[in-house]
Design a protein around this motif. Structure first.
Motif, PDB file in Angstrom:
ATOM      1  N   GLY A  44      11.961  26.935 -49.640  1.00 59.07           N
ATOM      2  CA  GLY A  44      13.101  27.093 -48.744  1.00 59.07           C
ATOM      3  C   GLY A  44      13.068  27.766 -47.540  1.00 59.07           C
ATOM      4  N   ALA A  45      11.732  28.030 -47.175  1.00 58.33           N
ATOM      5  CA  ALA A  45      11.360  28.613 -45.749  1.00 58.33           C
ATOM      6  C   ALA A  45      11.599  27.915 -44.572  1.00 58.33           C
ATOM      7  N   GLY A  46      11.546  26.685 -44.833  1.00 62.28           N
ATOM      8  CA  GLY A  46      11.765  25.659 -43.887  1.00 62.28           C
ATOM      9  C   GLY A  46      10.512  25.130 -43.331  1.00 62.28           C
ATOM     10  N   LYS A  47       9.202  25.193 -44.328  1.00 60.94           N
ATOM     11  CA  LYS A  47       7.832  24.520 -43.712  1.00 60.94           C
ATOM     12  C   LYS A  47       8.247  22.920 -43.811  1.00 60.94           C
ATOM     13  N   SER A  48       8.509  22.404 -44.707  1.00 63.14           N
ATOM     14  CA  SER A  48       8.563  20.965 -44.868  1.00 63.14           C
ATOM     15  C   SER A  48       9.648  20.318 -43.842  1.00 63.14           C
ATOM     16  N   THR A  49      10.808  21.058 -43.659  1.00 58.72           N
ATOM     17  CA  THR A  49      11.854  20.779 -42.427  1.00 58.72           C
ATOM     18  C   THR A  49      11.143  20.636 -41.272  1.00 58.72           C
ATOM     19  N   LEU A  50      10.410  21.503 -40.847  1.00 60.96           N
ATOM     20  CA  LEU A  50       9.713  21.622 -39.746  1.00 60.96           C
ATOM     21  C   LEU A  50       8.845  20.584 -39.233  1.00 60.96           C
ATOM     22  N   MET A  51       8.183  19.976 -40.543  1.00 61.62           N
ATOM     23  CA  MET A  51       7.142  19.222 -40.404  1.00 61.62           C
ATOM     24  C   MET A  51       7.836  17.800 -40.202  1.00 61.62           C
ATOM     25  N   LYS A  52       8.989  17.545 -40.783  1.00 61.60           N
ATOM     26  CA  LYS A  52       9.866  16.444 -40.626  1.00 61.60           C
ATOM     27  C   LYS A  52      10.295  16.314 -39.458  1.00 61.60           C
ATOM     28  N   MET A  53      10.660  17.151 -38.519  1.00 59.21           N
ATOM     29  CA  MET A  53      10.990  17.206 -37.058  1.00 59.21           C
ATOM     30  C   MET A  53      10.000  16.608 -36.378  1.00 59.21           C
ATOM     31  N   ILE A  54       8.522  17.181 -36.470  1.00 62.96           N
ATOM     32  CA  ILE A  54       7.421  16.834 -35.752  1.00 62.96           C
ATOM     33  C   ILE A  54       7.076  15.276 -36.205  1.00 62.96           C
ATOM     34  N   ILE A  57      10.730  12.252 -39.142  1.00 65.01           N
ATOM     35  CA  ILE A  57      11.591  11.809 -40.253  1.00 65.01           C
ATOM     36  C   ILE A  57      13.046  12.296 -40.071  1.00 65.01           C
ATOM     37  N   GLU A  58      13.105  13.496 -39.235  1.00 60.97           N
ATOM     38  CA  GLU A  58      14.534  13.972 -39.253  1.00 60.97           C
ATOM     39  C   GLU A  58      14.422  14.634 -37.758  1.00 60.97           C
ATOM     40  N   GLN A  59      15.538  14.712 -37.282  1.00 61.25           N
ATOM     41  CA  GLN A  59      15.846  15.422 -35.951  1.00 61.25           C
ATOM     42  C   GLN A  59      16.523  16.710 -35.883  1.00 61.25           C
ATOM     43  N   PRO A  60      16.120  17.419 -34.940  1.00 60.52           N
ATOM     44  CA  PRO A  60      16.412  18.672 -34.775  1.00 60.52           C
ATOM     45  C   PRO A  60      17.985  18.804 -34.466  1.00 60.52           C
ATOM     46  N   SER A  61      18.650  19.985 -35.063  1.00 59.79           N
ATOM     47  CA  SER A  61      20.010  20.232 -34.749  1.00 59.79           C
ATOM     48  C   SER A  61      19.906  20.699 -33.055  1.00 59.79           C
ATOM     49  N   ALA A  62      19.108  21.683 -32.799  1.00 59.46           N
ATOM     50  CA  ALA A  62      18.843  22.189 -31.431  1.00 59.46           C
ATOM     51  C   ALA A  62      17.429  22.589 -31.276  1.00 59.46           C
ATOM     52  N   GLY A  63      17.094  22.675 -30.034  1.00 56.97           N
ATOM     53  CA  GLY A  63      15.747  23.238 -29.724  1.00 56.97           C
ATOM     54  C   GLY A  63      14.862  21.946 -29.250  1.00 56.97           C
ATOM     55  N   LYS A  64      13.655  22.039 -28.605  1.00 50.29           N
ATOM     56  CA  LYS A  64      12.861  21.142 -27.899  1.00 50.29           C
ATOM     57  C   LYS A  64      11.443  21.002 -28.499  1.00 50.29           C
ATOM     58  N   MET A  65      10.762  19.867 -28.201  1.00 58.28           N
ATOM     59  CA  MET A  65       9.280  19.617 -28.555  1.00 58.28           C
ATOM     60  C   MET A  65       8.711  19.031 -27.438  1.00 58.28           C
ATOM     61  N   TYR A  66       7.452  19.696 -27.237  1.00 60.01           N
ATOM     62  CA  TYR A  66       6.554  19.148 -25.951  1.00 60.01           C
ATOM     63  C   TYR A  66       5.159  18.911 -26.264  1.00 60.01           C
ATOM     64  N   MET A  67       4.707  17.696 -25.854  1.00 61.15           N
ATOM     65  CA  MET A  67       3.399  17.224 -25.846  1.00 61.15           C
ATOM     66  C   MET A  67       2.955  17.011 -24.623  1.00 61.15           C
ATOM     67  N   ASP A  68       1.705  17.145 -24.186  1.00 64.30           N
ATOM     68  CA  ASP A  68       1.047  17.047 -23.009  1.00 64.30           C
ATOM     69  C   ASP A  68       2.010  17.423 -21.731  1.00 64.30           C
ATOM     70  N   GLY A  69       2.361  18.477 -21.879  1.00 70.04           N
ATOM     71  CA  GLY A  69       3.229  19.091 -20.855  1.00 70.04           C
ATOM     72  C   GLY A  69       4.659  18.489 -20.719  1.00 70.04           C
ATOM     73  N   GLU A  70       4.899  17.383 -21.472  1.00 69.69           N
ATOM     74  CA  GLU A  70       6.266  16.775 -21.141  1.00 69.69           C
ATOM     75  C   GLU A  70       7.297  16.904 -22.587  1.00 69.69           C
ATOM     76  N   GLU A  71       8.542  16.828 -22.420  1.00 67.44           N
ATOM     77  CA  GLU A  71       9.381  16.841 -23.660  1.00 67.44           C
ATOM     78  C   GLU A  71       9.328  15.708 -24.376  1.00 67.44           C
ATOM     79  N   VAL A  72       9.266  15.771 -25.772  1.00 71.44           N
ATOM     80  CA  VAL A  72       9.437  14.500 -26.655  1.00 71.44           C
ATOM     81  C   VAL A  72      10.397  14.739 -27.533  1.00 71.44           C
ATOM     82  N   PHE A  73      10.757  13.604 -27.860  1.00 66.56           N
ATOM     83  CA  PHE A  73      11.950  13.432 -28.817  1.00 66.56           C
ATOM     84  C   PHE A  73      11.729  12.175 -29.840  1.00 66.56           C
ATOM     85  N   PHE A  74      11.568  12.510 -31.291  1.00 70.37           N
ATOM     86  CA  PHE A  74      11.240  11.320 -31.985  1.00 70.37           C
ATOM     87  C   PHE A  74      12.242  10.878 -32.836  1.00 70.37           C
TER      88      PHE A  74
END
Length: 512
Positions: A44-54, A57-74
């Motif tokens: 319940g700490a959120g480990k698997s949930t965070l990995m699902k965002m990356i 599998i699921e999308q964040p309710s808020a926040g951003k992710m970056y790869m290679d200096g650019e924002e990404v959204f999966f």
């Protein structure tokens, strides 16, 4: 904008909100390049949930992710895969009705003209399974494999991705033997050399210290701490995870088991193996009333098959089973439940839970007949019984009518245990009850096992964890290659004795 040459992926203030709960709360996480990035925390700490965002599998309710200096959204897994992100799930995502090679090359198929090039798929599967030191025939149906073998197929699926940059491994060793873990670690080191970055989630702390480079700790959906493995000790991880240093302790029993009567006796139990040989070979065991009996052995030793025979899943078995001083004819699962047997299976997703159902129905499904009122179903009685189990087992749930998959893995496991207890068994069979459960939850489960035994319930526990089974079992049987190779009690129970007995009977002298 985020650009750090040492970070392959950066998560910034990620939130994830589900109905009734906030699974992630402003979590920032750096996935270091060509490192084993350990992610750890209680269930319940959120480990698997965070990995699902990356993994998309699921999308964040808020926040951003970056790869290679650019924002990404999966938006989905295909979008994440296009960026070179693969995931090995804690709960296996295989197709049981398809072959090993079909599962491995799913979404990576190659064609020869209009048709799939299955010859190439089969050869590719053989090559990668040989690399994993698990040469399973590629045309074998995945549904016919044991959980440990399926875990290796799940790993193989991700290794065929040519453009792999990030590999997420969520509890990859939960069903593997010690020898298989060694093979996996060797493969992980090879992947690092190839430039691949790994996220590694595990509840086995010794593994983390052995294979990890950097550790990040989550608690209650929030970031707690991170550090290089070389700079910390095991106690630092435990204290940050649960706020205290939790140790397994052996439970003192108030029952004099020397005077306790036998409730179950198994004589000369045999179970034939397809193609010849034996899954169980003349196994003789007994269980006393109020006893916690441990069964230890390597993967494939026959531990789960023993439970399956007792629950009526293998009517082809031979031998005698005496229950409450009477020889019983084991017909099927339903009749065994009626007699007073309950099983908490090793694979909770495939065998323990019905995913479309909510938490309440999953807990009560095996005991619905106990809630009948004349010809009607007593919903109030059912819900009261489930509420009692939620309280007694400390199941963290906002609403028992939420989907079962809204719970963390450990709380799902507690629901499966509740399902067994609601049938009011005399003998409770627990197959790896702590699989995928964090330290705090394990301690709670062990206390529950102890309390149930003190109340007179007879329990048989299978565990692959030496320290766990030594802590909870009054007496331990060791199986190896389908044969009983040892019985230990009291002061005889020691790690080296258990290990030696578990390897006895294996011609190679090595694990599977």
């Amino acid at each position: 904008m985020f650009d750090d040459p040492n970070v392959v992926l950066h998560c910034e203030k990620i939130d994830k909100i589900y109905p009734g709960t906030k699974a992630l709360d402003g979590v920032s996480f750096d996935l270091l390049k060509q490192k084993v990035n350990v992610l750890i925390g209680e269930n319940g700490a959120g480990k698997s949930t965070l990995m699902k965002m990356i993994a998309g599998i699921e999308q964040p309710s808020a926040g951003k992710m970056y790869m290679d200096g650019e924002e990404v959204f999966f938006k989905d897994t295909n979008a994440a895969r296009a960026k070179g992100i693969g995931i090995i799930h804690q709960e296996l995502s295989l197709f049981p009705n398809l072959s090993v090679y079909q599962n491995i090359f799913m979404c990576h198929e190659e064609k020869s003209g209009l048709f799939l090039n299955n010859k190439k798929h089969i050869e590719g599967a053989k090559k990668i399974l040989k690399r994993l030191e698990h040469e399973i025939p590629p045309d074998t149906l995945v549904g016919d494999l044991r959980v440990g073998q399926q875990q290796m197929v799940e790993i193989a699926r991700n290794l065929v991705q040519d453009d792999l940059r990030v590999l997420i491994m969520d509890e990859p060793t939960s069903s593997l033997s010690a020898a298989e873990v060694d093979v996996l670690f060797k493969i992980m080191r090879e992947l690092l050399e190839q430039g691949i970055s790994i996220v590694y989630i595990s509840h086995r702390l010794e593994e983390i210290m052995q294979i990890g480079d950097h550790v990040t700790i989550l608690r209650d959906g929030k970031y707690v701490a991170d550090a290089d493995i070389k700079d910390i000790e095991l106690s630092w991880i435990v204290e940050n995870m649960v706020g205290k240093n939790t140790q397994y302790h052996r439970f003192e029993r108030s029952i004099d088991l020397n005077k306790a009567e036998k409730i179950l006796e198994v004589k000369n139990l045999c179970l034939p193996k397809k193609g010849g040989g034996w899954l169980l070979d003349n196994v003789n065991i007994h269980l006393k009333k109020g006893e916690v009996l441990g069964v230890y052995g390597l993967l494939g030793a026959g531990r789960s098959e023993l439970f399956e025979c007792l629950m009526g899943m293998h009517p082809e078995h031979t031998g005698e089973v005496i229950f409450n001083n009477q020889k019983i004819n084991i017909k099927d699962i339903s009749s065994q439940i009626d007699k007073g047997f309950a099983l908490v299976p090793e694979d909770r997703q495939r065998q323990g839970l019905i995913q479309p159902m909510d938490i309440c129905k999953n807990a009560s499904i095996a005991s619905l007949q106990n809630f009948r009122k004349f010809i009607f179903h007593g919903t109030a009685k059912e819900e009261k019984a489930v509420d009692e189990q939620i309280k007694e087992l400390h199941i963290k749930v906002a609403d028992k009518h939420l989907p079962i998959l809204s719970l963390s893995g450990g709380n799902q496991q507690k629901v499966v245990i509740a399902k067994g207890l609601l049938t009011h068994p005399e003998v409770l069979l627990l197959d790896e009850p702590s699989r995928g459960i964090d330290i705090g939850a394990k301690t709670e489960v062990f206390e529950i096992i102890h309390e149930l035994a003190e109340s007179g319930l007879s329990i048989i526990v299978i565990s692959s964890e030496l320290k766990e089974i030594m802590a909870i079992a009054d007496r331990i049987y060791i199986l190896s290659n389908g044969k009983l190779t040892g019985e230990l009690a009291g002061d005889e129970i020691a790690e080296d004795t258990l290990v030696r007995a578990s390897y006895a009977g294996l011609g190679t002298g090595k694990g599977e």
